[in-house]
Design a protein around this motif. Sequence first.
Motif, PDB file in Angstrom:
ATOM      1  N   ASN A   6     -91.520  -4.369  21.356  1.00 31.13           N
ATOM      2  CA  ASN A   6     -90.935  -5.312  22.299  1.00 31.13           C
ATOM      3  C   ASN A   6     -90.803  -4.709  23.688  1.00 31.13           C
ATOM      4  O   ASN A   6     -90.478  -3.536  23.830  1.00 31.13           O
ATOM      5  N   LYS A   7     -91.046  -5.512  24.696  1.00 32.26           N
ATOM      6  CA  LYS A   7     -90.856  -5.110  26.087  1.00 32.26           C
ATOM      7  C   LYS A   7     -89.366  -5.146  26.408  1.00 32.26           C
ATOM      8  O   LYS A   7     -88.710  -6.170  26.228  1.00 32.26           O
ATOM      9  N   SER A   8     -88.813  -4.038  26.895  1.00 32.00           N
ATOM     10  CA  SER A   8     -87.380  -3.955  27.171  1.00 32.00           C
ATOM     11  C   SER A   8     -87.051  -4.391  28.600  1.00 32.00           C
ATOM     12  O   SER A   8     -87.660  -3.897  29.558  1.00 32.00           O
ATOM     13  N   ILE A   9     -86.086  -5.295  28.719  1.00 32.53           N
ATOM     14  CA  ILE A   9     -85.628  -5.781  30.009  1.00 32.53           C
ATOM     15  C   ILE A   9     -84.140  -5.485  30.117  1.00 32.53           C
ATOM     16  O   ILE A   9     -83.368  -5.769  29.193  1.00 32.53           O
ATOM     17  N   LEU A  10     -83.743  -4.895  31.233  1.00 37.29           N
ATOM     18  CA  LEU A  10     -82.334  -4.611  31.494  1.00 37.29           C
ATOM     19  C   LEU A  10     -81.690  -5.821  32.166  1.00 37.29           C
ATOM     20  O   LEU A  10     -82.157  -6.283  33.205  1.00 37.29           O
ATOM     21  N   LEU A  11     -80.625  -6.316  31.550  1.00 29.95           N
ATOM     22  CA  LEU A  11     -79.823  -7.399  32.114  1.00 29.95           C
ATOM     23  C   LEU A  11     -78.445  -6.839  32.419  1.00 29.95           C
ATOM     24  O   LEU A  11     -77.861  -6.133  31.589  1.00 29.95           O
ATOM     25  N   THR A  12     -77.923  -7.116  33.595  1.00 31.94           N
ATOM     26  CA  THR A  12     -76.617  -6.570  33.959  1.00 31.94           C
ATOM     27  C   THR A  12     -75.578  -7.688  34.026  1.00 31.94           C
ATOM     28  O   THR A  12     -75.876  -8.812  34.437  1.00 31.94           O
ATOM     29  N   GLY A  13     -74.361  -7.362  33.587  1.00 32.09           N
ATOM     30  CA  GLY A  13     -73.250  -8.304  33.730  1.00 32.09           C
ATOM     31  C   GLY A  13     -73.339  -9.531  32.848  1.00 32.09           C
ATOM     32  O   GLY A  13     -72.791 -10.589  33.195  1.00 32.09           O
ATOM     33  N   VAL A  36     -81.507  -5.481  26.954  1.00 30.36           N
ATOM     34  CA  VAL A  36     -80.444  -4.478  27.054  1.00 30.36           C
ATOM     35  C   VAL A  36     -79.420  -4.990  28.060  1.00 30.36           C
ATOM     36  O   VAL A  36     -79.731  -5.176  29.238  1.00 30.36           O
ATOM     37  N   ASN A  37     -78.199  -5.215  27.602  1.00 28.88           N
ATOM     38  CA  ASN A  37     -77.142  -5.791  28.430  1.00 28.88           C
ATOM     39  C   ASN A  37     -76.164  -4.693  28.840  1.00 28.88           C
ATOM     40  O   ASN A  37     -75.434  -4.161  28.003  1.00 28.88           O
ATOM     41  N   LEU A  38     -76.156  -4.348  30.124  1.00 22.74           N
ATOM     42  CA  LEU A  38     -75.213  -3.365  30.673  1.00 22.74           C
ATOM     43  C   LEU A  38     -74.081  -4.110  31.365  1.00 22.74           C
ATOM     44  O   LEU A  38     -74.315  -4.834  32.340  1.00 22.74           O
ATOM     45  N   ASP A  39     -72.865  -3.948  30.847  1.00 24.51           N
ATOM     46  CA  ASP A  39     -71.720  -4.678  31.399  1.00 24.51           C
ATOM     47  C   ASP A  39     -70.488  -3.788  31.332  1.00 24.51           C
ATOM     48  O   ASP A  39     -70.220  -3.151  30.311  1.00 24.51           O
ATOM     49  N   LEU A  40     -69.724  -3.757  32.414  1.00 26.91           N
ATOM     50  CA  LEU A  40     -68.518  -2.931  32.479  1.00 26.91           C
ATOM     51  C   LEU A  40     -67.354  -3.545  31.702  1.00 26.91           C
ATOM     52  O   LEU A  40     -66.380  -2.868  31.391  1.00 26.91           O
ATOM     53  N   LEU A  41     -67.453  -4.830  31.386  1.00 25.28           N
ATOM     54  CA  LEU A  41     -66.369  -5.566  30.731  1.00 25.28           C
ATOM     55  C   LEU A  41     -65.088  -5.514  31.560  1.00 25.28           C
ATOM     56  O   LEU A  41     -64.026  -5.093  31.083  1.00 25.28           O
ATOM     57  N   THR A  42     -65.199  -5.951  32.813  1.00 24.53           N
ATOM     58  CA  THR A  42     -64.008  -6.173  33.622  1.00 24.53           C
ATOM     59  C   THR A  42     -63.327  -7.441  33.112  1.00 24.53           C
ATOM     60  O   THR A  42     -63.730  -8.017  32.092  1.00 24.53           O
ATOM     61  N   TYR A  43     -62.317  -7.907  33.835  1.00 23.86           N
ATOM     62  CA  TYR A  43     -61.571  -9.088  33.380  1.00 23.86           C
ATOM     63  C   TYR A  43     -62.487 -10.300  33.165  1.00 23.86           C
ATOM     64  O   TYR A  43     -62.191 -11.176  32.340  1.00 23.86           O
ATOM     65  N   GLN A  63     -71.706  -0.741  27.190  1.00 24.61           N
ATOM     66  CA  GLN A  63     -70.589  -0.883  28.123  1.00 24.61           C
ATOM     67  C   GLN A  63     -70.679   0.229  29.162  1.00 24.61           C
ATOM     68  O   GLN A  63     -70.708   1.419  28.818  1.00 24.61           O
ATOM     69  N   GLY A  64     -70.766  -0.159  30.427  1.00 23.36           N
ATOM     70  CA  GLY A  64     -70.872   0.832  31.477  1.00 23.36           C
ATOM     71  C   GLY A  64     -70.972   0.195  32.840  1.00 23.36           C
ATOM     72  O   GLY A  64     -71.082  -1.029  32.979  1.00 23.36           O
ATOM     73  N   ASP A  65     -70.967   1.035  33.852  1.00 20.40           N
ATOM     74  CA  ASP A  65     -70.877   0.618  35.248  1.00 20.40           C
ATOM     75  C   ASP A  65     -72.250   0.743  35.911  1.00 20.40           C
ATOM     76  O   ASP A  65     -72.903   1.799  35.818  1.00 20.40           O
ATOM     77  N   ILE A  66     -72.695  -0.321  36.592  1.00 17.85           N
ATOM     78  CA  ILE A  66     -73.967  -0.235  37.315  1.00 17.85           C
ATOM     79  C   ILE A  66     -73.903   0.787  38.437  1.00 17.85           C
ATOM     80  O   ILE A  66     -74.950   1.221  38.952  1.00 17.85           O
ATOM     81  N   CYS A  67     -72.705   1.205  38.834  1.00 19.12           N
ATOM     82  CA  CYS A  67     -72.561   2.230  39.875  1.00 19.12           C
ATOM     83  C   CYS A  67     -72.692   3.652  39.323  1.00 19.12           C
ATOM     84  O   CYS A  67     -72.682   4.621  40.093  1.00 19.12           O
ATOM     85  N   ASN A  68     -72.809   3.782  38.017  1.00 14.23           N
ATOM     86  CA  ASN A  68     -72.975   5.082  37.364  1.00 14.23           C
ATOM     87  C   ASN A  68     -74.470   5.388  37.293  1.00 14.23           C
ATOM     88  O   ASN A  68     -75.170   4.983  36.361  1.00 14.23           O
ATOM     89  N   ARG A  69     -74.964   6.114  38.282  1.00 15.83           N
ATOM     90  CA  ARG A  69     -76.410   6.363  38.373  1.00 15.83           C
ATOM     91  C   ARG A  69     -76.952   7.114  37.161  1.00 15.83           C
ATOM     92  O   ARG A  69     -78.045   6.796  36.663  1.00 15.83           O
ATOM     93  N   VAL A  70     -76.218   8.081  36.664  1.00 15.69           N
ATOM     94  CA  VAL A  70     -76.671   8.860  35.510  1.00 15.69           C
ATOM     95  C   VAL A  70     -76.871   7.952  34.307  1.00 15.69           C
ATOM     96  O   VAL A  70     -77.867   8.050  33.584  1.00 15.69           O
TER      97      VAL A  70
END
Length: 356
Positions: A6-13, A36-43, A63-70
């Motif tokens: 499968n082709k992996s696509i990053l979706l944020t938030g 792949v869903n990257l979300d910080l889970l804020t309110y 679960q993570g922050d898009i501002c976390n470059r690493v």
Amino acid sequence: MSNQKNKSILLTGCAGFIGSNFIPYFLDKYPEYHLVNLDLLTYAGNLDNLKEIEQNERYTFIQGDICNRVLVEEIFETFDIKGVIHFAAESHVDNSIENPGVFIETNVNGTFILLDVAYKFWMDKPFIFKEGHEACRFHHISTDEVYGTLGEEGLFTEETPYAPNSPYSASKAGSDMIVRSYVHTYGMNTVITNCSNNYGPKQHDEKLIPTIIRKALNNENIPIYGDGKNIRDWLYVLDHCKGIDLVYHTGEQGEVYNIGGRNERNNNYIAQKICNILDNLKPKESGAYQELITYVEDRAGHDRRYAIDATKIEKELGWDADENFESGIIKTVKWYLDKYSVEYNLNSTSDLMKRT
């Protein structure tokens, strides 16, 4: 780890409102994708919005922050990300007035980090893609609020100059400009969509339409800013998801597309319409829900009118909204009644739909 079939696509938030409607739609339509869903889970993020797909083998939540470059770099490496659809943003105007710094950090710097990591992962140097990454695309989800406010006439087009009036819209305008710069400076394959006000299932309780529904059901005052005559162009969330899909797959590199529902309604109409629907579906013991409408002090810098000209996406890509406001709002009210486990008159639902 990435499923190599499968082709992996990053979706944020995508634990938020629009993204949590988009992921089930996208998974169902494209069996060749791993999302792949990257979300910080804020309110504003809630994994309950995604229960329907949490066991799907083609879906991964991080679960993570898009501002976390690493972290972002690790995700690109681990899953061999071949596309990005970037929803993540701080989006509540009132909150941006109280705490603008968070909006600048997430919306501007977060977008920069995602773009820059994608550029370095997909490209050897400006305008030269790495082998196997030639079709990689970055889709940035933005808002019509970047254009400022309109008078009584006219529509926002893709050529309308930016004139943001709140810290939120300024931060989104800044992120749009960073995306634009990566097209012209580095030759990245990006697209931007600017949408009008979304409504529908899974929207956070703080927003206008869920607030009206919740307050009415609780027999509390329904707060409406100012004189209630502020106008927005309302777009049913699934229609927006279909537009994003079209632009991601068929939009021209470097282009901007406005997505709007052609449903201009002011806040008075919105409140009264919802109250009328509730009068039919879940009548009060006495009186009408409209009696709860209460006018409160206007929001600072409250834009008077937004309205989008969606001609470009309609003509060039063949997009068209399936819902008008009157059909979409009935579906929305019914979803919230189900969410709150409120019994209502099913026959009235059918009758209301026939009248739209």
